[in-house]
Enzyme design. Structure first.
Site, PDB file in Angstrom:
ATOM      1  N   HIS A 130      85.213   3.386  27.815  1.00 41.18           N
ATOM      2  CA  HIS A 130      84.833   2.058  28.311  1.00 41.18           C
ATOM      3  C   HIS A 130      86.122   1.273  28.593  1.00 41.18           C
ATOM      4  O   HIS A 130      87.157   1.529  27.970  1.00 41.18           O
ATOM      5  CB  HIS A 130      84.024   1.374  27.204  1.00 41.18           C
ATOM      6  CG  HIS A 130      83.361   0.096  27.581  1.00 41.18           C
ATOM      7  ND1 HIS A 130      84.023  -1.103  27.575  1.00 41.18           N
ATOM      8  CD2 HIS A 130      82.081  -0.170  27.942  1.00 41.18           C
ATOM      9  CE1 HIS A 130      83.169  -2.055  27.930  1.00 41.18           C
ATOM     10  NE2 HIS A 130      81.987  -1.523  28.159  1.00 41.18           N
ATOM     11  N   GLN A 210      78.048   2.599  20.963  1.00 45.00           N
ATOM     12  CA  GLN A 210      76.776   3.198  21.357  1.00 45.00           C
ATOM     13  C   GLN A 210      76.282   4.213  20.331  1.00 45.00           C
ATOM     14  O   GLN A 210      75.332   4.959  20.621  1.00 45.00           O
ATOM     15  CB  GLN A 210      76.916   3.880  22.735  1.00 45.00           C
ATOM     16  CG  GLN A 210      77.396   2.988  23.845  1.00 45.00           C
ATOM     17  CD  GLN A 210      76.390   1.885  24.205  1.00 45.00           C
ATOM     18  OE1 GLN A 210      75.238   1.906  23.802  1.00 45.00           O
ATOM     19  NE2 GLN A 210      76.853   0.894  24.951  1.00 45.00           N
ATOM     20  N   CYS A 372      81.394  -0.772  33.262  1.00 42.80           N
ATOM     21  CA  CYS A 372      82.722  -0.903  32.646  1.00 42.80           C
ATOM     22  C   CYS A 372      83.403   0.450  32.447  1.00 42.80           C
ATOM     23  O   CYS A 372      84.138   0.656  31.483  1.00 42.80           O
ATOM     24  CB  CYS A 372      82.667  -1.655  31.323  1.00 42.80           C
ATOM     25  SG  CYS A 372      82.126  -3.357  31.485  1.00 42.80           S
TER      26      CYS A 372
END
Lengths: 414, 141
Positions: A130, A210, A372
């Site tokens: 990310h 996540q 992102c």
């Protein structure tokens, strides 16, 4: 798999805790919220704890002698204990509250990276980081003269571990890798990466943004030096995240922000630092948010992280298989039965943003863009993708709503 | 049907599928490109001025992106010939939205105005009033 198959969770009663899921959008379409990798919804139990704080014992922490300050201080400190327990850390000393995952990574990059990195050192990332990690380490490397290396992601969305073993050599000082990709859904072998890092005297940072919300995580088992995640992706409030750090690592590191509460003693000549974790929490911290995050951890444990993971795997597998039936749909990442709770895809001939606009008319909230992860999208050679991401309150019927609403977009663009 | 799908009227889809003035100008007076980071839309415009150095004679563009950004570029490419650079710089968001003729949802405004911003920045650079490599919809006017 059939949508009617018995589910591991009583989703109906869980959904009653999330009043927002009953709302409508647009011209009265029931909301189908599938943007959970961006932010999750908040249960009544967390909202209650948040408002109890403001209604009952709002005060600054670690300062007042008065009762409100005591109550707030105890609740805030115990929130650190609760989060430590939630991720398998040894105690509150190892859990720093930050604003979010991005700030947690920046804290390590500034406090450790700027002081420890230099010419000849390497920071090893993956191609699917990310921007929170990608951009941060890129900038720190530029300032310190360190080199950034990227572990290859193969055609199936997995990390090339042979390449990882090549890149993590004696020059490696930091390995910073996502635990579950927010686009591909890939779950990386974090423990294996930690062993590679430690064999080469490097530190490792795991990005758990996540993974902590969606599966049981034990930082001690993973043997990571740092681990970072956000509250708003795990049924908690916005504005709160965590940095886990091994105690000995956090003790050796310089502070990130200077100011009140992070000090032990201040004189005209010098200042000494407070104990962990307060050394890294300068100024009035995120009190209500921290207490709210602990309530979110309580809520998730009540539901059960194993059951959450099992339910999300069923949703993800079902979504993948239904989407995969169409020739005009391309799905990115590992196979249906081996991924986190995200499915990123494109429908041939329809730009991701156009698709998301049309799905919104059917109440379906999904993310569209580069999520992102511009370098990963460059590698996939696509400008953008749409992403459906699930949480434990989603249903098989919502997956059907997503898949069925694609036809509306095909009708317009077909 | 509510707003989101209303954007995709026949005229928008027609310009998206069959963009007008798509391509390059070999004799362009100036060229400029821009990017919409929120969507990933890209556009590059070539502009050929008439002998007076201020009136647009022809334009061509190429790009990649969502239907709104590409249709907007196509429609703008038809509107520009005959306008002076001074008039182009006077264009604002409402002019673009009027040109599109559909209700653009708030999250998609950047897609709609990219073409206008690219041409305006190109004109400003040509006239020495600005110095940007690439226009971005994230930069304020």
């Amino acid at each position: 798999m059939e949508a009617t198959e018995q589910e591991p969770l009583d989703v109906e009663s869980i959904r009653a805790d999330f009043p927002i899921l009953d709302r409508e959008v647009g011209d009265g379409a029931p909301l189908v919220y599938l943007d959970n990798a961006a932010t999750t919804q908040t249960p009544e139990q967390v909202i209650d704890v948040f408002s109890e704080y403001y209604r009952g014992y709002n005060a600054n922490v670690h300062r007042g002698i008065h009762q409100l300050s005591q109550e707030a201080s105890i609740a805030y400190e115990e929130a650190h204990d609760r989060l430590a327990e939630f991720i398998g850390a040894d105690g509150r000393e190892e859990v720093v509250f930050t604003k979010n995952t991005t700030e947690s990574i920046n804290l390590v990059a500034y406090a450790w990276g700027l002081n420890e990195l230099g010419e000849g050192d390497a920071v090893v990332l993956s191609e699917m980081e990310h921007h929170s990690s990608f951009v941060t380490w890129q900038q720190i490397a530029e300032r310190t003269g360190a080199e950034v290396r990227y572990i290859r992601v193969d055609d199936d969305g997995y990390l090339d571990m042979d390449h990882a073993a090549e890149l993590i050599d004696e020059d490696a000082a930091m390995v910073s890798v996502v635990h579950a990709s927010n686009v591909l859904g890939t779950v990386t072998p974090m423990r294996e990466l930690a062993d590679l890092a430690h064999d080469n005297d490097a530190l490792i940072l795991g990005d758990g943004a996540q993974s902590v919300p969606n599966r049981p995580v034990d930082v001690t088992d993973l043997d990571v030096d740092f681990y970072v995640f956000s509250g708003h992706k795990m049924a908690g409030p916005t504005g709160i995240g965590c940095l886990y750090g091994k105690q000995e690592v956090l003790e050796d590191m310089e502070p990130f922000l200077y100011g009140g509460d992070m000090i032990r003693r201040v004189t005209f000549e010098e200042t000494t630092w407070n104990d962990l974790p307060w050394k890294y929490e300068a100024g009035t911290p995120l009190i209500a948010q921290g207490i709210g995050l602990a309530a979110a951890a309580d809520y998730l444990d009540d539901v059960g992280m194993d059951a959450i993971q099992a339910h999300e795997e069923r949703l993800t597998e079902y979504a993948y298989e239904r989407l995969d039936e169409f020739d005009d749909v391309e799905i990115y990442g590992p196979p249906a039965d081996d991924r986190g709770a995200v499915v990123a895809f494109n429908v041939d001939g329809i730009h991701a943003h156009d698709l998301a606009s049309i799905l919104n008319d059917h109440g379906v909230a999904i993310r569209a863009g580069d999520h992102c992860t511009q370098p990963l999208h460059q590698k996939l050679d696509i400008a953008a993708s749409v992403r459906a991401s699930f949480y434990f309150y989603n249903t098989m019927a919502e997956v059907d709503a997503l898949v069925d609403s694609l036809d509306a977009a095909r009708d317009i663009f077909g | 049907m509510s707003m989101g799908s209303d954007m995709y009227r026949q005229q928008i889809l027609d310009h998206y599928r069959n963009p007008r003035n798509n391509g390059e100008l070999g004799d362009a007076t100036f060229s400029h490109e821009g990017y919409n980071p929120s969507c990933g839309d890209e556009l590059e415009f070539d502009v050929k001025l008439e002998g007076d150095g201020e009136t647009i004679e022809r334009v061509a563009f190429r790009g990649d992106g969502c239907a709104i950004s590409q249709a907007s570029a196509s429609m703008l490419s038809q509107k520009l010939p005959g306008m002076t650079l001074a008039e182009v710089k006077e264009l604002d968001r409402d002019d673009v939205l009027d040109m599109l003729g559909v209700e653009v949802t708030p999250m998609r405004i950047k897609c709609a105005v990219l073409s206008e911003k690219v041409v305006q920045d190109g004109a400003k650079i040509y006239e020495g009033e600005a110095d940007v490599d690439q226009t971005s919809t994230e930069d304020d006017d």
